[in-house]
Design an enzyme around this catalytic site. Structure first.
Site, short mmCIF file in Angstrom:
data_model
loop_
_atom_site.label_atom_id
_atom_site.label_comp_id
_atom_site.label_asym_id
_atom_site.label_seq_id
_atom_site.Cartn_x
_atom_site.Cartn_y
_atom_site.Cartn_z
N LYS A 1 0.15 3.74 -2.72
CA LYS A 1 -0.84 4.81 -2.66
C LYS A 1 -0.20 6.19 -2.48
O LYS A 1 -0.87 7.22 -2.65
CB LYS A 1 -1.84 4.53 -1.53
CG LYS A 1 -2.67 3.27 -1.77
CD LYS A 1 -3.67 3.06 -0.64
CE LYS A 1 -4.55 1.84 -0.88
NZ LYS A 1 -3.91 0.58 -0.47
N SER B 1 0.80 -1.24 0.00
CA SER B 1 0.00 0.00 0.00
C SER B 1 0.83 1.28 0.00
O SER B 1 0.27 2.37 -0.09
CB SER B 1 -0.96 0.01 1.20
OG SER B 1 -2.08 -0.81 0.93
N SER C 1 -6.49 3.60 4.05
CA SER C 1 -5.77 2.76 3.09
C SER C 1 -6.73 1.95 2.22
O SER C 1 -6.47 0.80 1.87
CB SER C 1 -4.78 1.82 3.79
OG SER C 1 -3.80 1.35 2.87
#
Length: 420
Positions: free
Chosen positions: A105, A102, A162
């Protein structure tokens, strides 16, 4: 956390400003012998000139000249950056190919923030939720088709919670599809110099071709901080509630250390537990990237070790700003006899604490300087060395233009050079 105005800065900050002035004064006093030693190899050195500088062209991490080694870190790879100067303080396996999970991102947000800055999106704009975004697996914000959601809400869902669904919805809003958005991500990665990175999606869900390195993640994160300060506040938000579901920010350091104001967590079974963290203490910002740890607790503990080590054992001095003059150099055949040379912009340099006075400038250029010289014209490089190792290299440019002299002025200088 914002930098304080000068009048409100702490004694430590004020002391650093005084220190930087003292360092530059010492540097300027020593600059002329340095220039003498950097004349072309075929020209004998002037009597009494300093010994030639060592061949130390490769820039080293600042930690290499520190008496206090970096702590042992239980992670597959990590890097710590002084954001003020852009220098690497220390690293382990910084170019190893790793899964970003993640942490992807951060680039998704960077591209979205670009679109906001360019007015291609607004925070209040409503984004449609596609079937693809709604069904995206992994961590979620819990958006729903046919239920209005704004860009601002999606930013919080992507950064604080997230949410993979939020990431895909934003990618579709900017790029039309997630695949097209991934192309935009890769274009930005290339522009930022992220040579070891390739993105396949906006979420960080595993893909064999979706890879990066801690060095590239540090580059990206530093750019997001400096390029998009108006949107950085999302990263210190501790929780967000959407669709009556409250989720906390997974970055434990936001609760453990008040100086921490970001940035992003990541986890997959194959990537392990990852964290990009950043903190501001005084007027200094440090950024840490840690990947491949074995738990949420470990990634937080190891990151905090590196943050504390960096703040406690290093300092940052600023040189060549508007209040500090450049280096004097002789000009031939010009309307002036001397010109100021220096880096094109003020330079911040991280050094081990207590070693700022040992910082040395080594100017490398070919003599003689012959007019005309244009303002901003590069005439060499300026290396900043400590203990014979190069910590930073900057272009050496002309600070004020020097026009060519008339015929008799040029002839007089020609005669003078014969007798040098």
């Amino acid at each position: 956390m914002k930098n304080l105005p000068y009048s409100a800065q702490s004694p430590a900050v004020f002391a650093r400003r005084l220190l930087s002035g003292a360092v530059l004064s010492a540097m300027l006093a020593a600059s002329m012998p340095v220039f003498a030693q950097q004349a072309p190899a075929a020209t004998p050195a002037a009597a009494g000139a300093a010994a030639p500088a060592p061949n130390t062209s490769a820039v080293v991490p600042v930690g290499d000249v520190s008496a206090v080694p970096a702590p042992t870190i239980a992670a597959k790879a990590w890097i710590v950056i002084d954001v003020n100067s852009g220098q690497t303080l220390a690293a382990s396996n910084p170019d190893m190919k790793v899964e970003p999970a993640s942490l992807t991102k951060i680039m998704t947000a960077y591209v979205v923030f670009n679109a906001l800055e360019e007015k291609r999106l607004t925070l209040e704009q409503t984004v449609p939720v596609s079937e693809h975004a709604w069904r995206t697996g992994g961590s979620r914000m819990f958006i729903e088709p046919r239920k209005p959601v704004t860009v601002d809400e999606l930013n919080q869902g992507m950064i604080v919670q997230s949410g993979n669904d939020a990431s895909v919805a934003l990618a579709e809003a900017v790029g039309g599809s997630e695949a097209a958005f991934a192309t935009l991500m890769n274009q930005e990665a290339e522009r930022l110099g992220m040579k070891g990175t390739h993105f396949m999606n906006a979420t960080g869900l595993p893909d064999p071709q979706h890879t990066t390195s801690t060095r590239d993640l540090a580059t990206l994160s530093s750019h997001l901080i400096t390029d998009h300060p108006d949107y950085f506040h999302y990263y210190k938000q501790k929780s967000y509630t959407y669709n009556k579901i409250t989720q906390p920010n997974r970055n434990r350091l936001l609760w453990a250390d008040p100086s921490v104001d970001g940035m992003k967590t990541g986890h997959t079974d194959s990537a392990g537990y990852c964290l990009v963290s950043t903190a501001v203490r005084g007027d200094r910002r440090i950024l840490v990237v840690v990947v491949g740890t074995d738990s949420e607790a470990t990634r937080a503990e190891e990151s905090l070790k590196l943050l504390n080590w960096s703040f406690q054992n290093f300092d940052t001095v600023k040189l060549f700003d508007k209040s500090q003059p450049g280096i004097d150099a002789r000009v031939w055949e010009g309307t002036a006899d001397n010109v100021k040379l220096g880096p094109p912009n003020p330079v911040s340099i991280a050094v081990p604490r207590g070693k700022a006075g040992d910082l040395k400038p080594v100017a490398q250029r070919t003599d003689p300087l012959i007019a005309p010289l244009a303002k901003g014209q590069q005439v060499g490089t300026l290396q900043f060395t400590l203990d014979g190792k190069v910590l930073r290299t900057e272009p050496l440019v002309v600070q004020d233009a020097v026009e060519r002299a008339g015929f008799f002025g040029r002839m007089a200088d020609t005669v003078k050079r014969w007798f040098q």
